[in-house]
Scaffold this motif. Sequence first.
Motif, mmCIF file in Angstrom:
data_model
loop_
_atom_site.group_PDB
_atom_site.id
_atom_site.type_symbol
_atom_site.label_atom_id
_atom_site.label_comp_id
_atom_site.label_asym_id
_atom_site.label_seq_id
_atom_site.Cartn_x
_atom_site.Cartn_y
_atom_site.Cartn_z
ATOM 1 N N ARG A 37 -11.379 0.663 1.355
ATOM 2 C CA ARG A 37 -10.359 1.281 2.159
ATOM 3 C C ARG A 37 -10.119 0.183 3.404
ATOM 4 N NH1 ARG A 37 -12.171 6.066 5.145
ATOM 5 N NH2 ARG A 37 -10.165 6.350 5.776
ATOM 6 N N ALA A 38 -11.017 -0.633 3.804
ATOM 7 C CA ALA A 38 -10.789 -1.827 4.409
ATOM 8 C C ALA A 38 -9.749 -2.864 3.987
ATOM 9 C CB ALA A 38 -11.859 -2.650 4.822
ATOM 10 N N VAL A 39 -9.669 -2.819 2.868
ATOM 11 C CA VAL A 39 -8.775 -3.754 2.100
ATOM 12 C C VAL A 39 -7.386 -2.914 1.960
ATOM 13 C CG1 VAL A 39 -8.025 -4.738 -0.036
ATOM 14 C CG2 VAL A 39 -10.535 -5.283 0.922
ATOM 15 N N ALA A 40 -7.787 -1.827 1.629
ATOM 16 C CA ALA A 40 -6.391 -0.947 1.375
ATOM 17 C C ALA A 40 -5.434 -0.608 2.724
ATOM 18 C CB ALA A 40 -6.655 0.399 1.144
ATOM 19 N N ALA A 41 -6.341 -0.723 3.854
ATOM 20 C CA ALA A 41 -5.418 -0.609 5.035
ATOM 21 C C ALA A 41 -4.818 -1.901 5.468
ATOM 22 C CB ALA A 41 -6.535 -0.354 6.428
ATOM 23 N N LEU B 160 0.536 -4.986 4.996
ATOM 24 C CA LEU B 160 1.421 -6.023 4.403
ATOM 25 C C LEU B 160 2.776 -5.591 4.004
ATOM 26 C CD1 LEU B 160 -0.994 -8.618 2.975
ATOM 27 C CD2 LEU B 160 0.198 -8.967 4.964
ATOM 28 N N ALA B 161 2.568 -4.390 3.035
ATOM 29 C CA ALA B 161 3.475 -3.517 2.214
ATOM 30 C C ALA B 161 4.694 -3.389 3.425
ATOM 31 C CB ALA B 161 2.928 -2.543 1.407
ATOM 32 N N ALA B 162 4.193 -2.662 4.521
ATOM 33 C CA ALA B 162 4.857 -2.269 5.358
ATOM 34 C C ALA B 162 5.514 -3.128 6.032
ATOM 35 C CB ALA B 162 4.072 -1.547 6.659
ATOM 36 N N MET B 163 5.368 -4.592 6.048
ATOM 37 C CA MET B 163 6.120 -5.625 6.483
ATOM 38 C C MET B 163 7.021 -6.301 5.493
ATOM 39 S SD MET B 163 5.411 -6.182 9.691
ATOM 40 C CE MET B 163 5.915 -7.620 9.925
ATOM 41 N N ILE C 147 -14.326 -3.902 -2.339
ATOM 42 C CA ILE C 147 -13.367 -5.067 -1.880
ATOM 43 C C ILE C 147 -12.680 -5.686 -3.084
ATOM 44 C CG2 ILE C 147 -12.859 -7.284 -0.879
ATOM 45 C CD1 ILE C 147 -15.274 -6.532 1.320
ATOM 46 N N ALA C 148 -13.374 -6.036 -4.001
ATOM 47 C CA ALA C 148 -12.818 -6.649 -5.100
ATOM 48 C C ALA C 148 -12.002 -5.672 -5.988
ATOM 49 C CB ALA C 148 -13.815 -7.332 -6.069
ATOM 50 N N ALA C 149 -12.661 -4.331 -5.957
ATOM 51 C CA ALA C 149 -11.793 -3.434 -6.784
ATOM 52 C C ALA C 149 -10.370 -2.998 -6.191
ATOM 53 C CB ALA C 149 -12.699 -2.330 -6.886
ATOM 54 N N CYS C 150 -10.337 -3.243 -4.935
ATOM 55 C CA CYS C 150 -8.869 -2.714 -4.237
ATOM 56 C C CYS C 150 -8.037 -3.950 -4.533
ATOM 57 C CB CYS C 150 -9.054 -2.411 -2.989
ATOM 58 S SG CYS C 150 -7.681 -1.845 -2.124
ATOM 59 N N ARG D 205 -4.157 4.183 -1.972
ATOM 60 C CA ARG D 205 -3.440 2.924 -2.579
ATOM 61 C C ARG D 205 -2.495 2.503 -1.798
ATOM 62 N NH1 ARG D 205 -5.277 2.603 -7.911
ATOM 63 N NH2 ARG D 205 -6.643 4.405 -8.201
ATOM 64 N N PRO D 206 -2.548 0.917 -1.476
ATOM 65 C CA PRO D 206 -1.419 0.488 -0.715
ATOM 66 C C PRO D 206 -0.023 0.523 -1.444
ATOM 67 C CG PRO D 206 -3.132 -1.028 -1.277
ATOM 68 C CD PRO D 206 -3.813 0.301 -1.659
ATOM 69 N N ARG D 207 0.962 0.713 -0.916
ATOM 70 C CA ARG D 207 2.043 0.825 -1.544
ATOM 71 C C ARG D 207 2.842 -0.250 -1.959
ATOM 72 N NH1 ARG D 207 3.741 5.963 -3.002
ATOM 73 N NH2 ARG D 207 4.695 4.654 -4.695
ATOM 74 N N LEU D 208 2.058 -1.751 -2.344
ATOM 75 C CA LEU D 208 2.628 -2.863 -2.568
ATOM 76 C C LEU D 208 3.613 -2.817 -3.967
ATOM 77 C CD1 LEU D 208 -0.453 -5.156 -2.138
ATOM 78 C CD2 LEU D 208 1.797 -5.235 -0.728
ATOM 79 N N ASP D 209 3.608 -1.622 -4.625
ATOM 80 C CA ASP D 209 4.071 -1.525 -5.669
ATOM 81 C C ASP D 209 5.815 -1.388 -5.405
ATOM 82 O OD1 ASP D 209 3.226 0.950 -4.692
ATOM 83 O OD2 ASP D 209 4.637 1.939 -6.168
ATOM 84 N N LEU D 210 6.064 -0.777 -4.111
ATOM 85 C CA LEU D 210 7.549 -0.597 -3.521
ATOM 86 C C LEU D 210 8.325 -1.980 -3.354
ATOM 87 C CD1 LEU D 210 6.669 2.509 -1.595
ATOM 88 C CD2 LEU D 210 7.737 2.318 -3.861
#
Lengths: 321, 321
Positions: free
Chosen positions: A65-69, A74-77, A106-109, A194-199
Amino acid sequence: MQISELGERELLKRLQQFGPPGIIGDDGAVLAVPPSQSLVVTTDTLVNGVHFSPQTTSAEDVGWRAVAANLSDLAAMGASPLGITVALALPPETELAWLDGLYQGIAACLNPFATPLVGGDLCRASEISLSITAFGCVTSGIYRRQARVGDAIVVSGVHGASRAGLELLLNDQQWHDLDPQIRENFISAHQRPRPRLDLLEPLQRLKIERIAGMDSSDGLGDAVIQLAHESGVKAKLWGDRLPSPPGLSAMVPPELAQDWVLWGGEDFELVLCLAPEDAQRLLEEVSGLSIIGEMVAGVGVELQLRDRIEILAIQSGFRHF
Amino acid sequence: MQISELGERELLKRLQQFGPPGIIGDDGAVLAVPPSQSLVVTTDTLVNGVHFSPQTTSAEDVGWRAVAANLSDLAAMGASPLGITVALALPPETELAWLDGLYQGIAACLNPFATPLVGGDLCRASEISLSITAFGCVTSGIYRRQARVGDAIVVSGVHGASRAGLELLLNDQQWHDLDPQIRENFISAHQRPRPRLDLLEPLQRLKIERIAGMDSSDGLGDAVIQLAHESGVKAKLWGDRLPSPPGLSAMVPPELAQDWVLWGGEDFELVLCLAPEDAQRLLEEVSGLSIIGEMVAGVGVELQLRDRIEILAIQSGFRHF
């Protein structure tokens, strides 16, 4: 085994294995930034007892979750991740298994995004706290202040699932007759967002000229309020279009469901404002997006319900001080 | 006034004033990296009671030293600073005056280098901890593993002054007959160490092809041991060339003085290894540098004293776990 039994040198060796070979060991890490791109930096701290508790969060989930946040920021930027650093303070009596779990999370995210852990700091403290700084690179960024009158408000995914997952973890007994698949979905939304970096890839491919946006980590309602305020426009939301997760309406009454969708937070989806024709192109390209409203002239945020209009205001929400 | 009385919103507004206008407010900060330069990232955490105590460190000094440690890491990599982020965890009953002091110290250390505070995170915790991440840019970096047989070992400034300053702060009564100017120098070296970013310009101007190096934050002896080890060479140090500060020999016996020079730590100077002709050019360009030894074939670190040779080994030093 407690980390104090392992000793500092062994501990550092163990943690360095989570970074790419060669990059850790100097006073800093060196990374390439692609030419003509800007650097984006964001940082986020989790403290035991404030942001997580052993009851609802395993060590792996804390790390994830720390990594996802951070990756969500970053995705939001509109930024692609380059790497993260981890600053960790913890008591000497912390179990080594907990620390291993944290780094595994951390590594898994990070792994799906091929993002390296490039450095960090480890020190003693009386409580566990974890500060992650993520850096990425961007060609044309996404900013909160760029929304314009006429924009469509587009949101990714569903909202309220993380809040429902938290409820299930805190009051398990109360929800014993909930569909097991829905239960699992909600808990997973809370524990492994899941951070939405896929977008980023479709957004880039469509060459959309101007996008305003932020993530919904503090709640969908909060994000829309911030976007309208920073851009000097008014947001109109359509209550029947707010994307709530399957099963939520069966779990709680409509009013509470709406509260969780708007203010539950921690869904880590993106809320974007863009010209209606660009919004349409984006929805044709990417599934799972919804247009939930529009920006008009004025101030504030209105929620159009079947029988009335609600004015949304920042909830007291989660306050540290 | 305690920070909990001010409230989170006012608190954030107050702290945002320390950043450049416009850069704080989105999910991340955007910074330009000059073309064909690499990004350098480093992070460092300070915890109350572990790294500082109210007895020897004011809030301003905590802020200053946290920034200085990070900028020193950038200098040690040959990197010019682009910005820092500050992640701060603290109890709600922290005095607002302490927080203001911290940020004033942060700004005071950043200002001479025109380096912005570009973002951060603020959260509640039961003890104060401060994680700073600094990022910079570099054309050709300085790495620990690049020392070669034949290199001169060059060190900036003097060593042992920070340790002497700490002693004066801890045991003030014992040193009442010390020269006031020397006392002030030592205490200032401990409370307000200066990162040696000033050395980057001459290093760049001289176009020196290969420089190995690191900073001496963990002690001069430790830095030389690391450089020799990482580069697979042996270091020979000349005891009579080690740069000790004026007044140290009058304060403590020679053996203790040597111990502080080699192992006192926190002097935040640079230790560089480069070809002898390059070292000579550098000394002609910059005052206050010393050649303290050379790299030869072999393993380990030898200290040549008048009557004997000492083998240096990593001291137990400061261990967290």
